[in-house]
Write a protein that holds these residues in place. Structure first.
Motif, short mmCIF file in Angstrom:
data_model
loop_
_atom_site.label_atom_id
_atom_site.label_comp_id
_atom_site.label_asym_id
_atom_site.label_seq_id
_atom_site.Cartn_x
_atom_site.Cartn_y
_atom_site.Cartn_z
N MET A 1 23.19 46.23 21.49
CA MET A 1 23.40 45.59 20.20
C MET A 1 24.79 44.95 20.12
N GLN A 2 25.81 45.65 20.65
CA GLN A 2 27.16 45.09 20.60
C GLN A 2 27.23 43.78 21.38
N ALA A 3 26.52 43.73 22.52
CA ALA A 3 26.53 42.50 23.31
C ALA A 3 25.88 41.37 22.55
N TYR A 4 24.80 41.67 21.84
CA TYR A 4 24.13 40.62 21.08
C TYR A 4 25.03 40.13 19.95
N GLN A 5 25.68 41.06 19.24
CA GLN A 5 26.56 40.67 18.14
C GLN A 5 27.71 39.82 18.65
N ALA A 6 28.25 40.20 19.82
CA ALA A 6 29.34 39.41 20.39
C ALA A 6 28.87 38.00 20.69
N ILE A 172 21.53 39.15 31.18
CA ILE A 172 21.57 37.79 31.74
C ILE A 172 22.73 37.00 31.14
N TYR A 173 22.92 37.11 29.82
CA TYR A 173 24.03 36.39 29.19
C TYR A 173 25.38 36.89 29.71
N GLN A 174 25.53 38.21 29.82
CA GLN A 174 26.79 38.79 30.28
C GLN A 174 27.12 38.35 31.71
N GLU A 175 26.08 38.19 32.53
CA GLU A 175 26.29 37.82 33.92
C GLU A 175 26.22 36.31 34.14
N CYS A 176 26.17 35.54 33.06
CA CYS A 176 26.09 34.07 33.13
C CYS A 176 24.89 33.60 33.95
N GLY A 177 23.82 34.40 33.95
CA GLY A 177 22.61 34.03 34.66
C GLY A 177 22.63 34.33 36.15
N PHE A 210 14.48 31.79 33.44
CA PHE A 210 15.35 31.94 32.28
C PHE A 210 16.79 32.17 32.72
N ALA A 211 16.98 33.07 33.67
CA ALA A 211 18.33 33.35 34.16
C ALA A 211 18.95 32.10 34.78
N ASN A 267 25.59 26.68 22.80
CA ASN A 267 26.40 27.63 23.55
C ASN A 267 26.15 29.04 23.02
N PHE A 268 24.90 29.33 22.64
CA PHE A 268 24.58 30.65 22.12
C PHE A 268 24.82 31.73 23.18
N TYR A 269 24.76 31.35 24.45
CA TYR A 269 24.87 32.30 25.56
C TYR A 269 26.30 32.47 26.02
N LYS A 270 27.24 31.79 25.40
CA LYS A 270 28.63 31.81 25.87
C LYS A 270 29.25 33.18 25.61
N PRO A 271 29.79 33.83 26.64
CA PRO A 271 30.40 35.15 26.44
C PRO A 271 31.66 35.04 25.59
N ARG A 272 31.92 36.08 24.83
CA ARG A 272 33.08 36.07 23.96
C ARG A 272 34.35 36.28 24.79
#
Length: 273
Positions: A1-6, A172-177, A210-211, A267-272
């Protein structure tokens, strides 16, 4: 959940009511209300003063697209799709859904229309089939956004989004695909077959596709925002060499991504940072 919120917090500052005007297109983007923020990426409106094309850059999202004379649903795209726009048919209004979240409102198999633009009757919803008429009775973009939000909130289908799928997306988002499907399966506790089945149903793409879509978007963003050679960004994202990178960008039809296309990348997938 924290990853999604970020991830959600990371894109909020980029969404604005202010119009961006370039290449004959005027773009307005509005973030959703809090109640819809888990499902809707943004509301968008495009105006043009001459016939042109609006580029949909593949990123795993889906969009409902309206004009005064037509309404379309965009299946998940694996390569750039140029949608023809005519000044006389505008303004064009879109509801931009987060990856996999269309099923919060419509009980459909998104994989049935991958790489397609189809009529809205695919969604099998009488409420949304009449949405176009109500939209263009409203005087402004903000009024259209408020109208859509009220309808979406009232007609949420409450189809559960699998927790394991949410976790898979976040990894997948955290690892940039840049991740193997064997590792992803082990992290979420699904077989590769079950992982693919859920990704296809909800996003219209296999887990691997997707990745790769997320990875190529990170590559495009880095190229457009940085000064380093494009191969440097590619190697950093796990592409083996120049040949591997060129094959992948050709597959997604983004080898010569134009400046106008870059304006409309999410850029919804952009890491914080």
């Amino acid at each position: 959940m924290q990853a999604y919120q970020a991830r959600y917090q990371s894109f909020q500052p980029t969404l604005t009511n202010a119009g961006q005007e370039q290449f004959g297109l005027k773009l307005q983007i509005h973030k959703p209300c809090f109640a819809l923020s888990d499902d809707v990426y943004a509301f968008v409106e495009v105006n043009t003063d001459h016939p042109t094309r609006y580029p949909i850059v593949p990123d795993g999202t889906n969009i409902l697209f309206f004009s005064v004379c037509r309404e379309l649903f965009g299946g998940t795209q694996s390569s750039i799709l140029d949608v023809p726009l005519n000044a006389l048919d505008g303004p064009y209004f879109g509801i931009w859904f987060q990856p996999g979240k269309l099923r919060s409102f419509f009980n459909v198999d998104v994989s049935e229309v991958t790489d397609q633009l189809v009529p809205l009757d695919f969604l099998d919803s009488k409420v949304f089939l009449s949405l176009q008429e109500g939209l263009y009775e409203k005087a402004s973009f903000n009024d259209r956004v408020n109208y859509c939000e009220n309808i979406l909130i009232k007609h949420t289908r409450l189809i559960s989004f699998p927790d394991k799928l949410k976790r898979a997306q976040n990894i997948i988002y955290q690892e940039c695909g840049n991740i193997s499907m064997a590792y992803l399966s082990s992290q979420v506790g699904w077989s590769h077959r079950q992982l693919n089945r859920q990704f296809l149903l909800h996003t219209g793409l296999t887990s691997k596709a997707f990745a790769q879509t997320i990875r190529i978007n990170h590559f495009l963003k880095r190229c457009s925002q940085g000064d380093a050679p494009y191969l440097h960004h590619g190697l950093d994202l796990g592409f083996y060499d120049q040949s591997h990178l060129l094959r992948t960008t050709a597959q997604h039809n983004v080898m010569s991504l134009s400046p106008v296309s870059q304006q409309f990348m999410s850029n919804f997938y952009k890491p914080r940072s």
